[in-house]
Write a protein that holds these residues in place. Structure first.
Motif, PDB file in Angstrom:
ATOM      1  N   THR A 177      28.825  45.087  38.008  1.00 49.92           N
ATOM      2  CA  THR A 177      28.626  45.633  36.887  1.00 49.92           C
ATOM      3  C   THR A 177      30.329  46.550  36.998  1.00 49.92           C
ATOM      4  O   THR A 177      30.649  47.433  35.836  1.00 49.92           O
ATOM      5  N   ASP A 178      30.668  46.184  38.344  1.00 51.39           N
ATOM      6  CA  ASP A 178      31.686  47.093  38.500  1.00 51.39           C
ATOM      7  C   ASP A 178      32.740  45.935  37.641  1.00 51.39           C
ATOM      8  O   ASP A 178      33.314  45.480  37.903  1.00 51.39           O
ATOM      9  N   ILE A 179      33.761  47.091  36.858  1.00 56.04           N
ATOM     10  CA  ILE A 179      34.485  47.064  36.622  1.00 56.04           C
ATOM     11  C   ILE A 179      35.930  46.965  36.950  1.00 56.04           C
ATOM     12  O   ILE A 179      37.046  46.160  36.269  1.00 56.04           O
ATOM     13  N   GLY A 180      35.887  47.707  37.873  1.00 54.55           N
ATOM     14  CA  GLY A 180      37.313  47.383  38.547  1.00 54.55           C
ATOM     15  C   GLY A 180      38.272  48.770  37.651  1.00 54.55           C
ATOM     16  O   GLY A 180      38.070  49.433  37.120  1.00 54.55           O
ATOM     17  N   ASP A 181      39.150  49.297  38.689  1.00 54.27           N
ATOM     18  CA  ASP A 181      39.773  50.172  38.230  1.00 54.27           C
ATOM     19  C   ASP A 181      41.570  49.604  38.190  1.00 54.27           C
ATOM     20  O   ASP A 181      42.295  50.571  38.036  1.00 54.27           O
ATOM     21  N   SER A 182      41.570  47.970  38.516  1.00 51.33           N
ATOM     22  CA  SER A 182      43.097  48.127  38.634  1.00 51.33           C
ATOM     23  C   SER A 182      43.075  46.524  37.803  1.00 51.33           C
ATOM     24  O   SER A 182      42.046  45.881  38.130  1.00 51.33           O
ATOM     25  N   LEU A 183      44.196  45.788  37.639  1.00 46.72           N
ATOM     26  CA  LEU A 183      43.845  44.880  37.119  1.00 46.72           C
ATOM     27  C   LEU A 183      43.766  44.021  38.506  1.00 46.72           C
ATOM     28  O   LEU A 183      42.523  42.419  37.997  1.00 46.72           O
ATOM     29  N   SER A 184      44.177  44.274  39.423  1.00 44.35           N
ATOM     30  CA  SER A 184      43.678  43.232  40.273  1.00 44.35           C
ATOM     31  C   SER A 184      42.289  43.207  40.989  1.00 44.35           C
ATOM     32  O   SER A 184      41.876  42.466  40.829  1.00 44.35           O
ATOM     33  N   SER A 185      41.815  44.631  40.725  1.00 45.64           N
ATOM     34  CA  SER A 185      40.378  44.420  41.525  1.00 45.64           C
ATOM     35  C   SER A 185      39.424  44.343  40.642  1.00 45.64           C
ATOM     36  O   SER A 185      38.732  43.557  40.555  1.00 45.64           O
ATOM     37  N   GLU A 187      40.384  41.314  38.302  1.00 46.19           N
ATOM     38  CA  GLU A 187      40.521  39.775  37.642  1.00 46.19           C
ATOM     39  C   GLU A 187      40.098  39.534  39.922  1.00 46.19           C
ATOM     40  O   GLU A 187      39.268  38.448  39.664  1.00 46.19           O
ATOM     41  N   ILE A 188      39.622  40.217  40.589  1.00 50.98           N
ATOM     42  CA  ILE A 188      38.962  40.002  41.350  1.00 50.98           C
ATOM     43  C   ILE A 188      36.253  39.869  41.036  1.00 50.98           C
ATOM     44  O   ILE A 188      36.327  39.459  41.629  1.00 50.98           O
ATOM     45  N   ASN A 189      36.601  40.768  40.609  1.00 51.25           N
ATOM     46  CA  ASN A 189      35.490  40.669  40.046  1.00 51.25           C
ATOM     47  C   ASN A 189      34.973  39.772  39.344  1.00 51.25           C
ATOM     48  O   ASN A 189      33.781  39.602  39.605  1.00 51.25           O
ATOM     49  N   LYS A 190      36.057  39.653  38.278  1.00 50.69           N
ATOM     50  CA  LYS A 190      35.968  38.171  37.743  1.00 50.69           C
ATOM     51  C   LYS A 190      35.922  37.041  37.749  1.00 50.69           C
ATOM     52  O   LYS A 190      34.598  36.558  38.329  1.00 50.69           O
ATOM     53  N   GLN A 191      36.307  37.238  39.517  1.00 49.10           N
ATOM     54  CA  GLN A 191      36.065  35.489  39.780  1.00 49.10           C
ATOM     55  C   GLN A 191      34.592  35.291  41.161  1.00 49.10           C
ATOM     56  O   GLN A 191      34.087  34.543  41.109  1.00 49.10           O
ATOM     57  N   ALA A 192      34.070  36.900  41.372  1.00 46.94           N
ATOM     58  CA  ALA A 192      32.928  37.022  41.545  1.00 46.94           C
ATOM     59  C   ALA A 192      32.086  36.836  41.455  1.00 46.94           C
ATOM     60  O   ALA A 192      31.086  36.163  41.267  1.00 46.94           O
ATOM     61  N   PHE A 193      32.260  36.828  39.915  1.00 41.07           N
ATOM     62  CA  PHE A 193      30.912  36.868  38.608  1.00 41.07           C
ATOM     63  C   PHE A 193      30.392  35.391  38.316  1.00 41.07           C
ATOM     64  O   PHE A 193      30.158  34.898  37.965  1.00 41.07           O
ATOM     65  N   HIS A 194      32.128  34.371  38.183  1.00 40.47           N
ATOM     66  CA  HIS A 194      32.094  33.687  38.080  1.00 40.47           C
ATOM     67  C   HIS A 194      31.391  32.398  38.859  1.00 40.47           C
ATOM     68  O   HIS A 194      30.863  31.302  38.483  1.00 40.47           O
TER      69      HIS A 194
END
Length: 213
Positions: A177-185, A187-194
């Motif tokens: 559920t964390d959207i991250g606080d930067s583009l890098s984070s 992207e990491i959250n997006k990949q983890a969700f995939h």
């Protein structure tokens, strides 16, 4: 007390006395022993078969209500074992052996043995009828147990699926559920969700199978 065998006929008829004492009853002791052994052998086998059938009848008449998948499968295993006891081929062989033995022993001058022969034939007839009845009962109970197994398996699988859904939902809530606080984070959250979606995809298919079965 009689002084000689001749005095027997003052009290008994000739037809009631064995030939060695001057009567007309033919008696061969070895033949009597051999016949007795044959009769007892087959009688014991048929009585054991009858005991087995009575035990199976009680088992088939028992109303089993297994409350879990393990219990229902145990009931099915016991039910399958019962088929070995009521197998028609074994009974047919026993009854054929009895018929063959009686055919060789008849005619017999001993009325007790003749009565035993008739009793053996009656037992074979009774057991054959009983076997047909038990087979019908076995088939009917087997169909019911199959339905119970299917129901308990559905309940078991459904419970596992519900547990998985709850665990997965909690994991989704805690870890994705964390959207991250930067583009890098992000992207990491997006990949983890995939990756998470890929992991649950196969399980989702299993859930669909259980629901539609």
């Amino acid at each position: 007390m009689l002084e000689n065998s001749g005095e027997l006929f003052q009290h008994l008829q000739v037809s009631q006395v064995t030939s060695d004492l001057g009567g007309t009853i033919r008696f061969n002791h070895q033949e009597w022993i051999d016949t007795q052994r044959v009769v007892e052998k087959h009688l014991i086998q048929l009585l054991n078969r009858l005991d087995g059938y009575e035990h199976v009848r009680g088992q088939l008449e028992q109303q089993e209500k297994p409350s879990s998948l393990i219990e229902s499968r145990d009931s099915v295993r016991r039910h399958v074992d019962a088929q070995d006891i009521i197998a028609k081929e074994d009974l047919d062989c026993e009854c054929e052996a009895v018929s063959h033995a009686i055919a060789q022993l008849r005619p017999c001058s001993n009325p007790d043995f003749n009565a035993c022969f008739g009793r053996l034939e009656e037992m074979c007839s009774c057991l054959l009828s009983m076997q047909v009845q038990l087979q019908r009962m076995w088939d009917e109970k087997g169909a019911k147990l199959d339905q119970v197994v299917q129901l308990r398996k559905y309940e078991h699988d459904s419970a596992q699926m519900m547990q998985w859904i709850e665990t997965t939902a909690q994991s989704l809530s805690d870890d994705h559920t964390d959207i991250g606080d930067s583009l890098s984070s992000a992207e990491i959250n997006k990949q983890a969700f995939h990756n998470f979606q890929s992991q649950i995809s196969s399980q989702y298919q299993e859930i669909s199978r259980v629901i539609t079965t």
